[in-house]
Structure formats: structure tokens, C-alpha cells
Design a protein around this motif. Structure first.
Motif, PDB file in Angstrom:
ATOM      1  N   ARG A  31       0.117  43.694  17.406  1.00  0.00           N
ATOM      2  CA  ARG A  31      -0.196  42.896  16.128  1.00  0.00           C
ATOM      3  C   ARG A  31       0.532  41.550  15.798  1.00  0.00           C
ATOM      4  N   ILE A  32       0.176  40.817  15.026  1.00  0.00           N
ATOM      5  CA  ILE A  32       0.777  39.336  15.016  1.00  0.00           C
ATOM      6  C   ILE A  32       2.203  39.904  14.261  1.00  0.00           C
TER       7      ILE A  32
ATOM      8  N   GLU B  60      11.633  40.300  23.870  1.00  0.00           N
ATOM      9  CA  GLU B  60      11.519  41.640  24.635  1.00  0.00           C
ATOM     10  C   GLU B  60      10.290  42.138  24.718  1.00  0.00           C
ATOM     11  N   ASP B  61       9.363  42.139  23.768  1.00  0.00           N
ATOM     12  CA  ASP B  61       8.055  42.738  23.591  1.00  0.00           C
ATOM     13  C   ASP B  61       7.107  41.829  22.851  1.00  0.00           C
ATOM     14  N   MET B  62       7.198  40.643  22.725  1.00  0.00           N
ATOM     15  CA  MET B  62       6.293  39.851  22.130  1.00  0.00           C
ATOM     16  C   MET B  62       5.582  38.350  23.071  1.00  0.00           C
TER      17      MET B  62
ATOM     18  N   ALA C 239       7.030  15.975  17.483  1.00  0.00           N
ATOM     19  CA  ALA C 239       5.782  16.532  17.766  1.00  0.00           C
ATOM     20  C   ALA C 239       5.581  17.729  16.715  1.00  0.00           C
ATOM     21  N   LEU C 240       4.431  18.188  16.441  1.00  0.00           N
ATOM     22  CA  LEU C 240       4.014  19.231  15.422  1.00  0.00           C
ATOM     23  C   LEU C 240       3.313  20.187  16.348  1.00  0.00           C
ATOM     24  N   TYR C 241       3.781  21.508  16.138  1.00  0.00           N
ATOM     25  CA  TYR C 241       2.682  22.539  16.926  1.00  0.00           C
ATOM     26  C   TYR C 241       3.057  23.889  15.946  1.00  0.00           C
ATOM     27  N   VAL C 242       1.941  24.646  16.287  1.00  0.00           N
ATOM     28  CA  VAL C 242       1.997  25.919  15.704  1.00  0.00           C
ATOM     29  C   VAL C 242       2.005  26.984  16.876  1.00  0.00           C
ATOM     30  N   VAL C 243       2.763  28.020  16.457  1.00  0.00           N
ATOM     31  CA  VAL C 243       3.213  29.263  17.370  1.00  0.00           C
ATOM     32  C   VAL C 243       2.949  30.307  16.746  1.00  0.00           C
ATOM     33  N   PHE C 244       2.414  31.204  17.519  1.00  0.00           N
ATOM     34  CA  PHE C 244       2.215  32.570  16.850  1.00  0.00           C
ATOM     35  C   PHE C 244       2.615  33.839  18.020  1.00  0.00           C
ATOM     36  N   GLY C 245       3.285  34.905  17.498  1.00  0.00           N
ATOM     37  CA  GLY C 245       3.713  35.856  18.538  1.00  0.00           C
ATOM     38  C   GLY C 245       2.725  37.153  18.142  1.00  0.00           C
ATOM     39  N   ILE C 246       2.592  37.708  19.405  1.00  0.00           N
ATOM     40  CA  ILE C 246       2.032  39.178  19.088  1.00  0.00           C
ATOM     41  C   ILE C 246       2.978  40.091  19.856  1.00  0.00           C
ATOM     42  N   ALA C 247       3.170  41.056  19.154  1.00  0.00           N
ATOM     43  CA  ALA C 247       4.154  42.043  19.489  1.00  0.00           C
ATOM     44  C   ALA C 247       3.354  43.523  19.780  1.00  0.00           C
ATOM     45  N   SER C 248       3.849  44.218  20.683  1.00  0.00           N
ATOM     46  CA  SER C 248       3.488  45.498  20.925  1.00  0.00           C
ATOM     47  C   SER C 248       4.024  46.641  19.802  1.00  0.00           C
ATOM     48  N   GLY C 249       4.689  46.272  18.842  1.00  0.00           N
ATOM     49  CA  GLY C 249       4.825  47.130  17.824  1.00  0.00           C
ATOM     50  C   GLY C 249       6.561  47.439  17.838  1.00  0.00           C
ATOM     51  N   ASN C 250       7.292  47.007  18.692  1.00  0.00           N
ATOM     52  CA  ASN C 250       8.466  47.287  19.043  1.00  0.00           C
ATOM     53  C   ASN C 250       9.595  46.198  18.134  1.00  0.00           C
ATOM     54  N   GLY C 251       8.790  45.386  17.207  1.00  0.00           N
ATOM     55  CA  GLY C 251       9.664  44.196  16.691  1.00  0.00           C
ATOM     56  C   GLY C 251       9.838  43.016  17.351  1.00  0.00           C
ATOM     57  N   GLY C 252       9.327  42.717  18.475  1.00  0.00           N
ATOM     58  CA  GLY C 252       9.516  41.399  19.191  1.00  0.00           C
ATOM     59  C   GLY C 252      10.966  40.784  19.131  1.00  0.00           C
ATOM     60  N   LYS C 253      11.924  41.361  19.398  1.00  0.00           N
ATOM     61  CA  LYS C 253      13.266  41.020  19.303  1.00  0.00           C
ATOM     62  C   LYS C 253      13.394  39.882  20.124  1.00  0.00           C
ATOM     63  N   THR C 254      13.949  38.834  19.787  1.00  0.00           N
ATOM     64  CA  THR C 254      14.431  37.609  20.229  1.00  0.00           C
ATOM     65  C   THR C 254      15.643  37.524  20.903  1.00  0.00           C
TER      66      THR C 254
END
Length: 91
Positions: A1-2, A22-24, A70-85
Motif C-alpha cells: 500500500r502507499i 525496512e519494508d518500503m 531541484a523539485l521531485y515527487v517521491v512515493f513509498g509503497i510498504a508491505s504493511g509493516n509501517g515502512g520504518k526509516t
């Protein structure tokens, strides 16, 4: 999920701290300007229209070594475990 979606300005001469997730999966799309990206598998220059995919667990960092923002768009897709950075170096 996003997990996250960011529209980001990286000012000239700045960078973000090296880190991994960890999972994103992250997808960066450069909208304007140019950046240097560094990951475990090497260094690459990106400019407007380029995309960069960073799998989970891969340390990465982006720098703007130019004299223009610089301008950028970033999106992260995690496996459901929170996407810990996990920050691995300070900027």
C-alpha cells in the motif's frame, strides 16, 4: 500500500541524510533540476523526467550539487509493516 507521498524541493547545495527503509520501496520522479543519487549499487545523475526506484533495505541518499533548486515527487509503497526509516548517516 502507499505509505507516503511527498512533493519535495531540494535546494541547491543540499542533500538528505543517507537512510534505508525496512519494508518500503521508494520511487523518486525528478520534476525539475538535476540531482546526484547514491545507493549501494553506485552513483547516478538524474534530471527532469528521470525516475529512480529504491528497493527496501537499500541505503540511499540524494544531493543537489547544482546552482539551481531541484523539485521531485517521491512515493513509498510498504508491505504493511509501517515502512520504518533507518537513518545511517547525518547530513
Amino acid at each position: 500500500r502507499i505509505q507516503m507521498l511527498n512533493w519535495t524541493l531540494l535546494p541547491c547545495g543540499k542533500r538528505f541524510a543517507e537512510h534505508y527503509h525496512e519494508d518500503m520501496l521508494e520511487v523518486f520522479v525528478i520534476v525539475s533540476g538535476a540531482v546526484e543519487v547514491v545507493a549501494e549499487n553506485g552513483t547516478q545523475e538524474l534530471s527532469a523526467g528521470d525516475a529512480w526506484f529504491v528497493p527496501p533495505g537499500i541505503r540511499h541518499q540524494m544531493s543537489n550539487r547544482t546552482d539551481k533548486d531541484a523539485l521531485y515527487v517521491v512515493f513509498g509503497i510498504a508491505s504493511g509493516n509501517g515502512g520504518k526509516t533507518v537513518v545511517t548517516a547525518h547530513s
